[in-house]
Scaffold this motif. Structure first.
Motif, PDB file in Angstrom:
ATOM      1  N   PHE A 118     -60.107  98.044  89.410  1.00  0.00           N
ATOM      2  CA  PHE A 118     -61.361  98.889  89.733  1.00  0.00           C
ATOM      3  C   PHE A 118     -61.683  99.462  88.194  1.00  0.00           C
ATOM      4  O   PHE A 118     -61.151 100.388  87.685  1.00  0.00           O
ATOM      5  CB  PHE A 118     -61.236  99.758  90.605  1.00  0.00           C
ATOM      6  CG  PHE A 118     -60.886  99.323  92.093  1.00  0.00           C
ATOM      7  CD1 PHE A 118     -61.797  98.840  93.038  1.00  0.00           C
ATOM      8  CD2 PHE A 118     -59.498  98.848  92.290  1.00  0.00           C
ATOM      9  CE1 PHE A 118     -61.471  98.144  94.059  1.00  0.00           C
ATOM     10  CE2 PHE A 118     -58.960  98.540  93.486  1.00  0.00           C
ATOM     11  CZ  PHE A 118     -60.151  98.033  94.515  1.00  0.00           C
ATOM     12  N   ASN A 119     -62.750  98.875  87.365  1.00  0.00           N
ATOM     13  CA  ASN A 119     -63.042  99.442  86.141  1.00  0.00           C
ATOM     14  C   ASN A 119     -64.413 100.266  86.484  1.00  0.00           C
ATOM     15  O   ASN A 119     -65.252 100.033  86.845  1.00  0.00           O
ATOM     16  CB  ASN A 119     -63.620  98.433  85.238  1.00  0.00           C
ATOM     17  CG  ASN A 119     -63.804  98.750  83.843  1.00  0.00           C
ATOM     18  OD1 ASN A 119     -63.036  99.714  83.410  1.00  0.00           O
ATOM     19  ND2 ASN A 119     -64.988  97.869  83.496  1.00  0.00           N
ATOM     20  N   ARG A 120     -64.238 101.755  85.608  1.00  0.00           N
ATOM     21  CA  ARG A 120     -65.198 102.376  85.559  1.00  0.00           C
ATOM     22  C   ARG A 120     -65.874 102.417  84.424  1.00  0.00           C
ATOM     23  O   ARG A 120     -65.373 102.487  83.366  1.00  0.00           O
ATOM     24  CB  ARG A 120     -64.839 103.905  85.853  1.00  0.00           C
ATOM     25  CG  ARG A 120     -64.096 104.493  85.042  1.00  0.00           C
ATOM     26  CD  ARG A 120     -63.464 105.813  85.322  1.00  0.00           C
ATOM     27  NE  ARG A 120     -62.394 106.596  84.530  1.00  0.00           N
ATOM     28  CZ  ARG A 120     -62.000 107.765  84.714  1.00  0.00           C
ATOM     29  NH1 ARG A 120     -62.548 108.627  85.877  1.00  0.00           N
ATOM     30  NH2 ARG A 120     -60.902 108.157  84.062  1.00  0.00           N
ATOM     31  N   THR A 121     -67.154 102.254  84.317  1.00  0.00           N
ATOM     32  CA  THR A 121     -68.044 101.918  83.128  1.00  0.00           C
ATOM     33  C   THR A 121     -69.470 102.264  83.184  1.00  0.00           C
ATOM     34  O   THR A 121     -70.134 101.929  84.242  1.00  0.00           O
ATOM     35  CB  THR A 121     -67.900 100.552  82.570  1.00  0.00           C
ATOM     36  OG1 THR A 121     -68.638 100.309  81.512  1.00  0.00           O
ATOM     37  CG2 THR A 121     -68.356  99.386  83.622  1.00  0.00           C
ATOM     38  N   ARG A 122     -69.813 103.372  82.305  1.00  0.00           N
ATOM     39  CA  ARG A 122     -71.234 103.581  82.562  1.00  0.00           C
ATOM     40  C   ARG A 122     -72.003 104.003  84.033  1.00  0.00           C
ATOM     41  O   ARG A 122     -72.857 103.535  84.210  1.00  0.00           O
ATOM     42  CB  ARG A 122     -72.282 102.604  81.776  1.00  0.00           C
ATOM     43  CG  ARG A 122     -71.845 102.495  80.346  1.00  0.00           C
ATOM     44  CD  ARG A 122     -72.831 101.596  79.820  1.00  0.00           C
ATOM     45  NE  ARG A 122     -74.125 101.918  79.532  1.00  0.00           N
ATOM     46  CZ  ARG A 122     -74.829 102.860  78.886  1.00  0.00           C
ATOM     47  NH1 ARG A 122     -74.218 103.376  77.811  1.00  0.00           N
ATOM     48  NH2 ARG A 122     -76.272 103.021  78.965  1.00  0.00           N
ATOM     49  N   GLY A 123     -71.050 104.698  84.678  1.00  0.00           N
ATOM     50  CA  GLY A 123     -71.410 105.059  85.965  1.00  0.00           C
ATOM     51  C   GLY A 123     -71.176 103.910  87.090  1.00  0.00           C
ATOM     52  O   GLY A 123     -71.476 104.439  88.266  1.00  0.00           O
ATOM     53  N   ALA A 124     -70.983 103.003  86.685  1.00  0.00           N
ATOM     54  CA  ALA A 124     -70.538 101.866  87.774  1.00  0.00           C
ATOM     55  C   ALA A 124     -69.069 101.715  88.071  1.00  0.00           C
ATOM     56  O   ALA A 124     -68.242 102.138  87.260  1.00  0.00           O
ATOM     57  CB  ALA A 124     -70.986 100.383  87.252  1.00  0.00           C
ATOM     58  N   GLY A 125     -68.885 101.244  89.062  1.00  0.00           N
ATOM     59  CA  GLY A 125     -67.193 100.939  89.414  1.00  0.00           C
ATOM     60  C   GLY A 125     -67.242  99.456  89.695  1.00  0.00           C
ATOM     61  O   GLY A 125     -67.492  98.946  90.882  1.00  0.00           O
ATOM     62  N   GLU A 126     -66.610  98.694  88.754  1.00  0.00           N
ATOM     63  CA  GLU A 126     -66.801  97.290  88.794  1.00  0.00           C
ATOM     64  C   GLU A 126     -65.593  96.858  89.461  1.00  0.00           C
ATOM     65  O   GLU A 126     -64.466  97.356  89.348  1.00  0.00           O
ATOM     66  CB  GLU A 126     -66.911  96.666  87.540  1.00  0.00           C
ATOM     67  CG  GLU A 126     -68.215  97.091  86.584  1.00  0.00           C
ATOM     68  CD  GLU A 126     -68.174  96.348  85.145  1.00  0.00           C
ATOM     69  OE1 GLU A 126     -69.341  96.055  84.882  1.00  0.00           O
ATOM     70  OE2 GLU A 126     -67.005  96.178  84.711  1.00  0.00           O
ATOM     71  N   LEU A 127     -65.513  95.517  89.978  1.00  0.00           N
ATOM     72  CA  LEU A 127     -64.295  94.838  90.525  1.00  0.00           C
ATOM     73  C   LEU A 127     -64.116  93.681  89.546  1.00  0.00           C
ATOM     74  O   LEU A 127     -64.947  92.890  89.389  1.00  0.00           O
ATOM     75  CB  LEU A 127     -64.484  94.410  92.083  1.00  0.00           C
ATOM     76  CG  LEU A 127     -63.103  93.945  92.448  1.00  0.00           C
ATOM     77  CD1 LEU A 127     -62.121  94.930  92.818  1.00  0.00           C
ATOM     78  CD2 LEU A 127     -63.554  93.290  93.994  1.00  0.00           C
ATOM     79  N   LEU A 128     -62.817  93.783  89.082  1.00  0.00           N
ATOM     80  CA  LEU A 128     -62.505  92.643  88.278  1.00  0.00           C
ATOM     81  C   LEU A 128     -61.259  91.916  88.650  1.00  0.00           C
ATOM     82  O   LEU A 128     -60.343  92.672  89.422  1.00  0.00           O
ATOM     83  CB  LEU A 128     -62.166  93.161  86.749  1.00  0.00           C
ATOM     84  CG  LEU A 128     -62.891  94.153  86.079  1.00  0.00           C
ATOM     85  CD1 LEU A 128     -62.609  94.228  84.626  1.00  0.00           C
ATOM     86  CD2 LEU A 128     -64.202  93.299  86.248  1.00  0.00           C
ATOM     87  N   ARG A 129     -61.169  90.571  88.548  1.00  0.00           N
ATOM     88  CA  ARG A 129     -59.998  89.770  88.867  1.00  0.00           C
ATOM     89  C   ARG A 129     -59.258  89.292  87.337  1.00  0.00           C
ATOM     90  O   ARG A 129     -60.130  88.869  86.581  1.00  0.00           O
ATOM     91  CB  ARG A 129     -60.193  88.460  89.603  1.00  0.00           C
ATOM     92  CG  ARG A 129     -59.067  87.635  89.879  1.00  0.00           C
ATOM     93  CD  ARG A 129     -59.186  86.480  90.313  1.00  0.00           C
ATOM     94  NE  ARG A 129     -59.553  86.304  91.815  1.00  0.00           N
ATOM     95  CZ  ARG A 129     -60.621  85.954  92.434  1.00  0.00           C
ATOM     96  NH1 ARG A 129     -61.759  85.421  91.642  1.00  0.00           N
ATOM     97  NH2 ARG A 129     -60.882  85.771  93.836  1.00  0.00           N
ATOM     98  N   ILE A 130     -57.925  89.854  87.519  1.00  0.00           N
ATOM     99  CA  ILE A 130     -57.345  89.557  86.007  1.00  0.00           C
ATOM    100  C   ILE A 130     -56.151  88.860  86.366  1.00  0.00           C
ATOM    101  O   ILE A 130     -55.297  89.141  87.236  1.00  0.00           O
ATOM    102  CB  ILE A 130     -57.100  90.781  85.557  1.00  0.00           C
ATOM    103  CG1 ILE A 130     -58.295  91.877  85.308  1.00  0.00           C
ATOM    104  CG2 ILE A 130     -56.399  90.572  84.058  1.00  0.00           C
ATOM    105  CD1 ILE A 130     -58.021  93.074  84.709  1.00  0.00           C
ATOM    106  N   SER A 131     -55.696  87.755  85.821  1.00  0.00           N
ATOM    107  CA  SER A 131     -54.483  87.081  85.920  1.00  0.00           C
ATOM    108  C   SER A 131     -53.442  87.512  84.780  1.00  0.00           C
ATOM    109  O   SER A 131     -53.652  88.387  84.232  1.00  0.00           O
ATOM    110  CB  SER A 131     -54.774  85.367  85.444  1.00  0.00           C
ATOM    111  OG  SER A 131     -54.961  85.371  84.087  1.00  0.00           O
ATOM    112  N   ALA A 132     -52.181  86.868  85.145  1.00  0.00           N
ATOM    113  CA  ALA A 132     -51.149  87.384  84.379  1.00  0.00           C
ATOM    114  C   ALA A 132     -51.067  87.007  82.894  1.00  0.00           C
ATOM    115  O   ALA A 132     -50.524  87.410  82.061  1.00  0.00           O
ATOM    116  CB  ALA A 132     -49.681  86.716  84.872  1.00  0.00           C
TER     117      ALA A 132
END
Length: 680
Positions: A341-355
């Motif tokens: 869960f990334n917070r950026t400029r007032g938004a709470g984004e959902l990211l999928r990140i691989s190894a």
């Protein structure tokens, strides 16, 4: 929204997806004024939008499906009670209690074979916290304090109730005689902590750890042979902020440290999550520099280590631009990836990140994702946005398909002010980003500059009850993220290190000036300023340097850095890292050093049990203002902590709003919030 409508604020916890991906379960919780508590139940939601209430407890939260999909484990708290583990068949039925921990249960996880639950629970020292009948808090033995870290806001003393790890076997919920017996025994009178376990009404739990430290965030390894957790067990645990990921065998033995095994910097680690294929362990961490204390505006990054070689730690995200510090959790997604869960400029984004570091943004835009789960190809989230205090959606393509409408009553019974995104410019050319919430009508409306806490935090796109209450009362509300705030990169946050009250003051005033100049509906001659925690600091600093405001509210403020060092739970490191160690330089950032310049009427609000910004900060500030003839009042909430405005007693939250509006009615009356001559 009006103060008595806080019961409409339903929030949703992190959802749990059934392993077959067909349905999810989520906790929906709301304040209840009659019970003066938070109540909530679990709801089952199908991915085509069907829903049913699954439980009917007083406060049911944190649902989690067992990997085989047959059982749902969750936390249940009775009125005035502590949360305990319960289990229910995934198809529904009567929940069975699994634990009877005297201080309740925290985080938990279920083994891959669906046979065992590992959980964290605080273990009270004998003679304290009701472990001896008739010995209340005032009659307990004295505490000998030898550490910096001996208490925490919201918890009180911590060294006499360490968080330890336990395991408990999941019973066979198809065994009708067992379930019937547990239900019968559970009705027996309880005489003290642990009585249900002694009576055989709950399964016996096995304690796995015992070191003099808090053991947190337990999770099973992918093969189920070990348990991962977070703890600060090093020799320097009391003098740094360093924490590590450890693992133990299922019997609690063979402890292995997996992080901070070398290198030039020290990490504060948390949220371990093994990859589904078992080859890696993902975790979140902040770089604390070689000192182990430099936490200021350090973004939380995602790391991964190989199970076969724990020294091969790799950072997968760029901390200057990506920050996982708001929702500090990871969700397994596929064989070798996690959701973060990334917070950026007032938004709470959902990211999928691989190894390998490949990153895909699943949810972006004017939304704050607060929880998620994945199973098969399905990803579901809980979220908030400008008109939603909490709902659940499934991720589809580049957007969300909402499955619930827990905020329908909120929208039906209140006017939801729409935040308007704006960016204005500080005197040195720096952009200042934020939101404007206007009340109904043409105005001109009085203006409230509302400053957030932290300082490394942010206002965002999520539903904000404060802004809605003030806008409904006829005020134009300004919410901005000045330098020092999170969501705009580490440099943006670190610029106020040893420079508090400088460019951050410039930024909030520039935002005020820009908004008043743009919006004819704002009355630039009728201004108020308010804030809590760091926002209380900057409010106090503002009214000592700028006298345009008709009144101010200083809430739970960080108001005197030198005294904060010895009185706050985080004072031993926070003040020196933010304001420095040179007394003369600290004085240039200290609201108490300039309190003689204050002439703005100031309302001081604080909670008696606030250990983050202790009440002495408020008491001394209020007394100093009163002695120099400044109009002031102090509102003190018994039994509340630093979290009053977010999770305090529902009645206290309502009363807080009512007192705030009473203060503004006195100095900035509106047709919707008129002054009362009888209380002047």
């Amino acid at each position: 929204m009006k103060p008595d409508q806080i019961e409409l604020l339903t929030t949703t916890g992190a959802p749990t997806l059934h392993p077959d991906g067909s349905r999810l379960v989520v906790a929906a919780t709301r304040p209840d004024l009659r019970a003066d508590s938070y109540v909530g139940q679990l709801w089952e939601i199908t991915l085509d939008g069907g829903r049913r209430r699954l439980t009917r407890g007083f406060h049911d939260t944190s649902p989690r499906f067992a990997p085989d999909g047959t059982v749902l484990v969750f936390l249940r708290a009775s009125a005035g009670g502590k949360p305990q583990l319960f289990a229910v068949q995934a198809t529904g039925g009567e929940p069975v209690q699994l634990t009877d921990q005297p201080l309740g249960v925290g985080r938990f996880d279920i083994s891959p074979d669906s046979a065992t639950v590992v959980f964290a629970a605080r273990v009270p020292e004998h003679g304290r916290y009701g472990t001896i009948d008739g010995v209340g808090a005032g009659l307990e033995d004295p505490r000998l304090v030898t550490q910096y870290k001996y208490r925490m806001n919201g918890l009180g003393y911590t060294t006499d109730k360490r968080s330890q790890l336990f395991s408990v076997t999941l019973p066979d919920l198809d065994d009708e005689p067992y379930v019937t017996a547990v239900g019968r025994l559970g009705q027996k009178p309880v005489e003290g902590p642990g009585a249900l376990e002694e009576q055989g009404a709950v399964p016996a739990a096995t304690q796995l750890t015992g070191a003099d430290a808090d053991h947190l965030e337990p999770v099973f390894s992918a093969d189920g042979h070990r348990i991962l957790f977070t703890a600060a067990l090093g020799d320097d645990a009391d003098s740094t902020l360093v924490s590590d990921i450890h693992s133990i065998a299922l019997d609690g033995g063979d402890r292995r440290q997996l992080t901070n095994l070398g290198g030039d910097t020290l990490l504060g680690c948390g949220a371990p999550r093994p990859s589904a294929d078992g080859g890696s362990v993902f975790f979140l961490a902040s770089d604390l520099s070689p000192s182990g204390l430099d936490f200021v505006a350090r973004n939380t990054a995602l790391y991964v280590l190989s199970v076969d070689d724990p020294t091969s730690v790799r950072r997968l995200s760029e901390p200057e631009t990506v920050d996982f510090g708001d929702v500090q959790d990871l969700v397994a997604a596929g064989p070798d990836a996690v959701l973060a869960f990334n917070r950026t400029r007032g938004a709470g984004e959902l990211l999928r990140i691989s190894a390998t570091g490949e990153t895909e943004a699943l949810v972006t835009g004017p939304t704050v994702v607060t929880g998620a789960d994945a199973a098969g190809d399905a990803v579901v989230v809980s979220y908030t946005d400008p008109a939603t205090s909490g709902d659940v959606a499934v991720v589809e393509g580049a957007g969300l398909r909402t499955l619930t409408d827990f905020s329908a009553g909120l929208r039906a019974d209140t006017r939801v002010g729409t935040p308007q995104e704006r960016t204005y410019t500080a005197p040195d050319g720096t952009p200042v980003h934020g939101w404007v919430v206007l009340p109904e009508g043409d105005g001109p409306h009085p203006v409230l500059l509302v400053i957030h806490g932290g300082p490394f935090a942010q206002y965002g796109w999520g539903y904000f009850d404060e802004a809605q209450v003030y806008a409904a009362a006829g005020y134009a509300v300004l919410l901005c993220n000045p330098r020092g705030a999170a969501g705009y990169g580490q440099a943006h946050g670190r610029v106020i290190k040893e420079a508090m009250g400088t460019v951050d003051l410039d930024d909030v005033l520039a935002y005020l000036d820009g908004a008043v100049a743009e919006f004819d509906a704002m009355d630039g001659e009728r201004l108020g300023v308010m804030g809590g925690s760091y926002g209380g600091y900057l409010t106090a600093w503002t009214i000592a340097h700028d006298h345009r405001f008709q009144a101010a509210i200083v809430e739970r403020g960080y108001l005197d850095p030198p005294s904060f060092v010895g009185s706050s739970d985080i004072g031993w490191f926070f003040s020196e890292e933010y304001t420095g160690t040179d007394p003369a330089h600290v004085e240039t950032q200290n609201p108490f050093a300039t309190i003689g310049a204050v002439r703005t009427p100031a309302f001081v609000i604080h909670s008696e049990e606030d250990l983050r910004c202790p009440i002495e900060q408020a008491q001394r500030y209020y007394t100093a203002l009163k002695k120099q003839g400044v109009e002031t009042e102090m509102l003190v909430f018994p039994g509340e902590t630093h979290e009053l405005s977010r999770s305090g007693s529902p009645w206290h939250r309502r009363q807080r709003f009512e007192h705030i509006l009473r203060w503004w009615a006195r100095y900035l009356p509106t047709p919707a919030n008129p002054s009362d001559p009888a209380v002047r």
